[in-house]
Design a protein around this motif. Structure first.
Motif, PDB file in Angstrom:
ATOM      1  N   GLN A 150      -7.825  12.137  11.474  1.00  0.00           N
ATOM      2  CA  GLN A 150      -7.968  10.696  11.309  1.00  0.00           C
ATOM      3  C   GLN A 150      -9.046  10.060  12.168  1.00  0.00           C
ATOM      4  O   GLN A 150      -9.869   9.286  11.707  1.00  0.00           O
ATOM      5  CB  GLN A 150      -6.619  10.043  11.610  1.00  0.00           C
ATOM      6  N   PHE A 200       0.817  -1.219   0.000  1.00  0.00           N
ATOM      7  CA  PHE A 200       0.000   0.000   0.000  1.00  0.00           C
ATOM      8  C   PHE A 200       0.848   1.267   0.000  1.00  0.00           C
ATOM      9  O   PHE A 200       0.419   2.304  -0.495  1.00  0.00           O
ATOM     10  CB  PHE A 200      -0.960   0.010   1.206  1.00  0.00           C
ATOM     11  N   ILE A 215      -9.109   0.546  -1.467  1.00  0.00           N
ATOM     12  CA  ILE A 215     -10.192  -0.164  -0.789  1.00  0.00           C
ATOM     13  C   ILE A 215     -10.232   0.111   0.712  1.00  0.00           C
ATOM     14  O   ILE A 215     -11.015  -0.508   1.441  1.00  0.00           O
ATOM     15  CB  ILE A 215     -10.117  -1.704  -1.003  1.00  0.00           C
ATOM     16  N   MET A 264      -7.919  -1.244  -6.554  1.00  0.00           N
ATOM     17  CA  MET A 264      -7.752  -2.008  -5.314  1.00  0.00           C
ATOM     18  C   MET A 264      -6.884  -1.247  -4.309  1.00  0.00           C
ATOM     19  O   MET A 264      -6.931  -1.512  -3.112  1.00  0.00           O
ATOM     20  CB  MET A 264      -7.112  -3.377  -5.599  1.00  0.00           C
ATOM     21  N   TRP A 265      -6.106  -0.329  -4.811  1.00  0.00           N
ATOM     22  CA  TRP A 265      -5.267   0.482  -3.914  1.00  0.00           C
ATOM     23  C   TRP A 265      -6.150   1.327  -2.998  1.00  0.00           C
ATOM     24  O   TRP A 265      -5.752   1.684  -1.901  1.00  0.00           O
ATOM     25  CB  TRP A 265      -4.355   1.378  -4.763  1.00  0.00           C
ATOM     26  N   MET A 325       5.189  13.567 -11.354  1.00  0.00           N
ATOM     27  CA  MET A 325       5.125  13.016 -10.000  1.00  0.00           C
ATOM     28  C   MET A 325       5.231  14.129  -8.957  1.00  0.00           C
ATOM     29  O   MET A 325       4.585  14.066  -7.912  1.00  0.00           O
ATOM     30  CB  MET A 325       6.225  11.968  -9.802  1.00  0.00           C
ATOM     31  N   LEU A 327      -4.087  19.109 -12.942  1.00  0.00           N
ATOM     32  CA  LEU A 327      -3.166  17.966 -12.942  1.00  0.00           C
ATOM     33  C   LEU A 327      -3.392  17.113 -14.185  1.00  0.00           C
ATOM     34  O   LEU A 327      -2.457  16.641 -14.824  1.00  0.00           O
ATOM     35  CB  LEU A 327      -3.377  17.141 -11.671  1.00  0.00           C
ATOM     36  N   SER A 379       1.799  15.665  -8.864  1.00  0.00           N
ATOM     37  CA  SER A 379       0.876  14.756  -8.170  1.00  0.00           C
ATOM     38  C   SER A 379       1.087  14.820  -6.666  1.00  0.00           C
ATOM     39  O   SER A 379       0.126  14.922  -5.895  1.00  0.00           O
ATOM     40  CB  SER A 379       1.082  13.311  -8.637  1.00  0.00           C
ATOM     41  N   LEU A 396     -12.693  16.533   1.358  1.00  0.00           N
ATOM     42  CA  LEU A 396     -12.018  15.590   0.457  1.00  0.00           C
ATOM     43  C   LEU A 396     -12.812  15.378  -0.825  1.00  0.00           C
ATOM     44  O   LEU A 396     -12.263  15.350  -1.917  1.00  0.00           O
ATOM     45  CB  LEU A 396     -11.819  14.241   1.147  1.00  0.00           C
ATOM     46  N   PHE A 452      -6.172  14.476   6.318  1.00  0.00           N
ATOM     47  CA  PHE A 452      -6.519  13.146   6.827  1.00  0.00           C
ATOM     48  C   PHE A 452      -5.782  12.832   8.124  1.00  0.00           C
ATOM     49  O   PHE A 452      -6.394  12.393   9.097  1.00  0.00           O
ATOM     50  CB  PHE A 452      -6.207  12.072   5.787  1.00  0.00           C
ATOM     51  N   ALA A 481      -4.646  11.948  -9.253  1.00  0.00           N
ATOM     52  CA  ALA A 481      -3.298  11.646  -8.781  1.00  0.00           C
ATOM     53  C   ALA A 481      -3.084  10.136  -8.721  1.00  0.00           C
ATOM     54  O   ALA A 481      -2.036   9.634  -9.132  1.00  0.00           O
ATOM     55  CB  ALA A 481      -3.073  12.283  -7.412  1.00  0.00           C
ATOM     56  N   ASN A 525     -11.186  16.428  -4.279  1.00  0.00           N
ATOM     57  CA  ASN A 525     -10.856  15.352  -5.204  1.00  0.00           C
ATOM     58  C   ASN A 525     -11.788  15.278  -6.405  1.00  0.00           C
ATOM     59  O   ASN A 525     -11.538  14.511  -7.332  1.00  0.00           O
ATOM     60  CB  ASN A 525     -10.909  13.992  -4.480  1.00  0.00           C
ATOM     61  N   ILE A 572      -7.888   8.229   0.158  1.00  0.00           N
ATOM     62  CA  ILE A 572      -8.205   9.665   0.177  1.00  0.00           C
ATOM     63  C   ILE A 572      -7.473  10.426  -0.934  1.00  0.00           C
ATOM     64  O   ILE A 572      -7.653  11.622  -1.081  1.00  0.00           O
ATOM     65  CB  ILE A 572      -7.856  10.310   1.535  1.00  0.00           C
ATOM     66  N   VAL A 573      -6.637   9.724  -1.688  1.00  0.00           N
ATOM     67  CA  VAL A 573      -5.870  10.393  -2.744  1.00  0.00           C
ATOM     68  C   VAL A 573      -6.798  10.706  -3.920  1.00  0.00           C
ATOM     69  O   VAL A 573      -7.591   9.861  -4.321  1.00  0.00           O
ATOM     70  CB  VAL A 573      -4.709   9.484  -3.201  1.00  0.00           C
ATOM     71  N   PRO A 574      -6.740  11.931  -4.458  1.00  0.00           N
ATOM     72  CA  PRO A 574      -7.604  12.277  -5.599  1.00  0.00           C
ATOM     73  C   PRO A 574      -7.421  11.297  -6.757  1.00  0.00           C
ATOM     74  O   PRO A 574      -6.301  10.863  -7.038  1.00  0.00           O
ATOM     75  CB  PRO A 574      -7.105  13.666  -6.011  1.00  0.00           C
ATOM     76  N   ILE A 607     -16.937   6.800   9.154  1.00  0.00           N
ATOM     77  CA  ILE A 607     -17.169   5.632   8.311  1.00  0.00           C
ATOM     78  C   ILE A 607     -17.918   4.576   9.103  1.00  0.00           C
ATOM     79  O   ILE A 607     -18.852   3.947   8.616  1.00  0.00           O
ATOM     80  CB  ILE A 607     -15.839   5.059   7.803  1.00  0.00           C
ATOM     81  N   GLY A 651     -11.536   2.321   2.603  1.00  0.00           N
ATOM     82  CA  GLY A 651     -12.843   2.631   3.188  1.00  0.00           C
ATOM     83  C   GLY A 651     -13.641   1.364   3.466  1.00  0.00           C
ATOM     84  O   GLY A 651     -14.235   1.205   4.548  1.00  0.00           O
ATOM     85  N   PHE A 707       3.258   5.407  -3.081  1.00  0.00           N
ATOM     86  CA  PHE A 707       3.653   6.710  -2.550  1.00  0.00           C
ATOM     87  C   PHE A 707       5.172   6.878  -2.640  1.00  0.00           C
ATOM     88  O   PHE A 707       5.676   7.927  -3.042  1.00  0.00           O
ATOM     89  CB  PHE A 707       3.244   6.842  -1.078  1.00  0.00           C
ATOM     90  N   ILE A 760      -0.166   8.162 -10.734  1.00  0.00           N
ATOM     91  CA  ILE A 760       0.823   7.289 -10.101  1.00  0.00           C
ATOM     92  C   ILE A 760       0.803   5.908 -10.753  1.00  0.00           C
ATOM     93  O   ILE A 760       1.837   5.317 -11.030  1.00  0.00           O
ATOM     94  CB  ILE A 760       0.538   7.170  -8.585  1.00  0.00           C
ATOM     95  N   THR A 802      -4.085   2.936   9.371  1.00  0.00           N
ATOM     96  CA  THR A 802      -3.848   4.215   8.698  1.00  0.00           C
ATOM     97  C   THR A 802      -3.217   3.995   7.333  1.00  0.00           C
ATOM     98  O   THR A 802      -3.622   4.609   6.339  1.00  0.00           O
ATOM     99  CB  THR A 802      -2.920   5.098   9.561  1.00  0.00           C
ATOM    100  N   ILE A 803      -2.228   3.099   7.281  1.00  0.00           N
ATOM    101  CA  ILE A 803      -1.523   2.846   6.018  1.00  0.00           C
ATOM    102  C   ILE A 803      -2.494   2.310   4.965  1.00  0.00           C
ATOM    103  O   ILE A 803      -2.477   2.731   3.813  1.00  0.00           O
ATOM    104  CB  ILE A 803      -0.354   1.857   6.250  1.00  0.00           C
ATOM    105  N   VAL A 804      -3.379   1.413   5.378  1.00  0.00           N
ATOM    106  CA  VAL A 804      -4.311   0.815   4.427  1.00  0.00           C
ATOM    107  C   VAL A 804      -5.365   1.827   3.969  1.00  0.00           C
ATOM    108  O   VAL A 804      -5.780   1.836   2.815  1.00  0.00           O
ATOM    109  CB  VAL A 804      -4.981  -0.437   5.049  1.00  0.00           C
ATOM    110  N   TYR A 805      -5.733   2.728   4.882  1.00  0.00           N
ATOM    111  CA  TYR A 805      -6.791   3.687   4.542  1.00  0.00           C
ATOM    112  C   TYR A 805      -6.266   4.849   3.696  1.00  0.00           C
ATOM    113  O   TYR A 805      -6.982   5.382   2.843  1.00  0.00           O
ATOM    114  CB  TYR A 805      -7.441   4.227   5.820  1.00  0.00           C
ATOM    115  N   LEU A 806      -5.031   5.226   3.932  1.00  0.00           N
ATOM    116  CA  LEU A 806      -4.460   6.424   3.315  1.00  0.00           C
ATOM    117  C   LEU A 806      -4.675   6.533   1.794  1.00  0.00           C
ATOM    118  O   LEU A 806      -5.101   7.584   1.309  1.00  0.00           O
ATOM    119  CB  LEU A 806      -2.967   6.512   3.665  1.00  0.00           C
ATOM    120  N   PRO A 807      -4.395   5.488   1.009  1.00  0.00           N
ATOM    121  CA  PRO A 807      -4.554   5.650  -0.447  1.00  0.00           C
ATOM    122  C   PRO A 807      -5.975   6.010  -0.876  1.00  0.00           C
ATOM    123  O   PRO A 807      -6.156   6.635  -1.918  1.00  0.00           O
ATOM    124  CB  PRO A 807      -4.177   4.268  -0.991  1.00  0.00           C
TER     125      PRO A 807
END
Lengths: 276, 316
Positions: free
Chosen positions: A262, A22, B187, B184-185, A244, A229, A247, A204, A258, B138, A208, B133-135, A269, B189, A26, B142, B126-131
């Motif tokens: 958090q 994941f 998911i 899948m990146w 990049m 973008l 982005s 968000l 976030f 973007a 977005n 929220i990315v627009p 949710i 939520g 990034f 990526i 947090t790591i799993v949720y973070l992607p």
């Protein structure tokens, strides 16, 4: 639950692998954003940029008027947020704290719009805005927020308002308070965390949003960051360093918001998911 | 509900006349407070829906004067002549068929892992949720870069492992699975909603199984899955509705290509409405999608009785 040691170890290993998967996009984005284009093309690829090309960011963000896009996005987000917070809290109050005939039927009808595919309303809505002369303005992206601010938000707030004990309102009624005073002085302050939740989601969602600006904005100087973008990609399609960097710059505010909020995100949710 | 209403009506402070005027006042204010939302519904949902139904029976185009009523012609053309309509339907169904089970299974599995009593699980969450929220723009950018056939990370890793590399977004047979991969990146939520469902399962249930000597498989199939079935149901419906309406990925990643192999339905609709400006015909397309989504939602609601378990109701 008390899992055995081997099971826990297995769990950690799996979670570590998933986290790497994941996070990797990034990392790859940041790494590319700080490299020179020639270093990006080196095979086999290197992980650390040398030297760190920080000026990729300044170059990327000045090639196109990203400051303008940023300002446009801020205007749309800020006004949309204001409209959403005001109108969805008022509506949720009417749907949860006042007992009136027809309330539940109207709520259910409005709620059904959440299941509706946006495509069905898209074309007439577009024609309507265009006929009113608001094509290529921010109005179509902002004004709807003032009319309820989306059923999702009303639903979430209503769920929250229903958990506030009735005694508060009734005591206020005895003291001669009006409904508006109850809303403003009692319910709103008590539902701070729910308001933060919907604000974060709205922030968000608007930040977005790609489809809305794509449909309604034509001139480049009115573009939002998302559109900008995309335009950038069309113009500099193989400049991966700059792409990049741009982005990463567009993502950064979202990530900050976030990380700061958090706790509220996860709460929100959970609140919608469980009651859905 | 009724008793609550009566209890309110019998407020000791107000007489019978007071009850009536209080009810009227409540109605007036309830109506006023919800009026903006109701107006919004009429202006931006109900009105446009009716207009859309009407438009679907016309040849309306925004750059053409006049509007002609054509009856069901648009729908007939759609089903009998329009190859791109069938193509986009096929593409979209293919996407839904891959995306929905993949999302549900993977996010459920990740949620199970996160639900284990492990240290640092908040960080993992947090790591799993973070992607997510990315627009979308973007995210797409990526992934175009990650999946670049020559220089992208994915093919580089595959080469390093001596595995066959792929053309990903650039080949007709791999473009849809590749787009599923990119989505899948995000998911996170769905994972968090599953987590909420999982945390609601009382621990005694598992302990009872342990007393009876049952293993993890027993726990998973006899407690965990039945207990979170309402959450599975919710996530499935939301993922289906979302997957049918994929647009951003088609627009940004592939523009429907190569050779229309990622011509998603909503992308085709957008192209018809805004590039070819055939708004009447595009409205017909919109209504077909509306009916498809409604049918799927109904179907799942119907079957849900046999597999969704609500506590206190029992399975019927």
């Amino acid at each position: 639950m008390n899992e055995s040691l081997t099971k826990r170890l297995f769990g950690y290993i799996l979670l570590a692998v998933i986290s790497i998967l994941f996070l990797m996009p990034f990392v790859w984005m940041l790494r590319s954003s700080l490299m020179s284009l020639s270093q990006i093309f080196v095979m086999p690829p290197v992980w650390l940029p040398s030297p760190f090309k920080w000026d990729n960011f300044t170059r990327a963000l000045t090639e196109l008027p990203f400051d303008r896009f940023f300002l446009n996005t801020i205007i749309i987000v800020a006004l949309g947020l204001a409209g959403t917070v005001v109108s969805s809290t008022i509506a949720a109050f009417g749907f949860s704290r006042i007992e009136w005939k027809g309330r539940n039927i109207i709520f259910m009808i409005l709620l059904s719009s959440m299941m509706l595919p946006g495509a069905v309303t898209l074309i007439p809505t577009f024609i309507g805005w265009k006929e009113l002369g608001f094509y290529d303005t921010f109005y179509p992206l902002i004004v709807p927020a003032f009319f309820g601010g989306g059923m999702f938000n009303i639903f979430l707030l209503r769920q929250f308002y229903m958990t506030i004990p009735r005694d508060f309102d009734e005591a206020a009624v005895v003291d001669g308070a009006t409904y508006f005073q109850i809303y403003y002085r009692i319910i709103l302050p008590l539902s701070r965390s729910a308001v933060i939740v919907i604000s974060l989601f709205t922030f968000l969602g608007t930040w977005n949003d790609f489809f809305g600006p794509l449909i309604y904005l034509k001139s480049a100087e009115k573009y939002t960051l998302a559109l900008g973008l995309q335009m950038f990609q069309g113009t500099y399609s193989s400049q991966w360093d700059l792409l990049m960097a741009a982005s990463a710059a567009v993502i950064l505010p979202c990530v900050l918001v976030f990380l700061l909020g958090q706790k509220y995100f996860l709460e929100g949710i959970t609140l919608t998911g469980l009651k859905g | 509900m009724t008793t609550k209403l009566m209890a309110q009506g019998q407020s000791p402070l107000l007489g019978k006349a007071g009850t009536r005027s209080r009810k009227q006042k409540a109605f007036l204010y309830g109506f006023l407070f919800t009026l903006p939302a109701t107006l919004g519904f009429l202006l931006f949902t109900a009105g446009p829906m009716a207009a859309s139904l009407f438009l679907s029976l016309t040849d309306y185009s925004i750059f053409k004067d006049g509007i002609r009523f054509v009856g069901l012609d648009n729908f007939i053309r759609l089903f009998t002549e329009d190859e791109l309509f069938w193509k986009s339907l096929k593409v979209t169904f293919y996407f839904v068929v891959l995306k929905v089970p993949a999302t549900i299974i993977v996010s459920f599995a990740i949620a199970l892992l996160l639900n284990m009593n492990l240290k640092g699980r908040a960080l993992f969450r947090t790591i799993v949720y973070l992607p997510s929220i990315v627009p979308a723009v973007a995210t797409s950018m990526i992934w175009i870069w990650l999946l670049n056939p020559d220089l992208g990370l994915v093919n580089t890793v595959l080469r390093w492992l001596h595995l066959p590399t792929g053309m990903w977004l650039y080949a007709e047979n791999s473009v849809i699975p590749s787009i599923v991969l990119t989505t899948m990146w995000g998911i996170g939520g769905t994972v968090v909603i599953f987590l909420a469902g999982l945390s609601g399962i009382p621990n005694q249930y598992y302990e009872a199984i342990e007393v009876d000597g049952g293993g993890w498989r027993h726990k998973l199939f006899h407690i965990t899955i039945p207990m979170v079935s309402p959450t599975i149901f919710f996530n499935t419906i939301m993922t289906i509705i979302g997957s049918f309406q994929v647009f951003n990925e088609a627009y940004i990643l592939t523009q429907g290509g190569p050779n229309n192999s990622s011509l998603f339905y909503i992308f085709y609709l957008w192209r018809t409405a805004f590039r070819d400006t055939e708004m009447g015909y595009a409205s017909a397309l919109a209504w077909v999608m509306f009916v498809i989504i409604m049918l799927f939602t109904l179907l799942i609601f119907r079957t849900s009785k046999s597999w969704v378990y609500y506590e206190g109701e029992g399975r019927s």
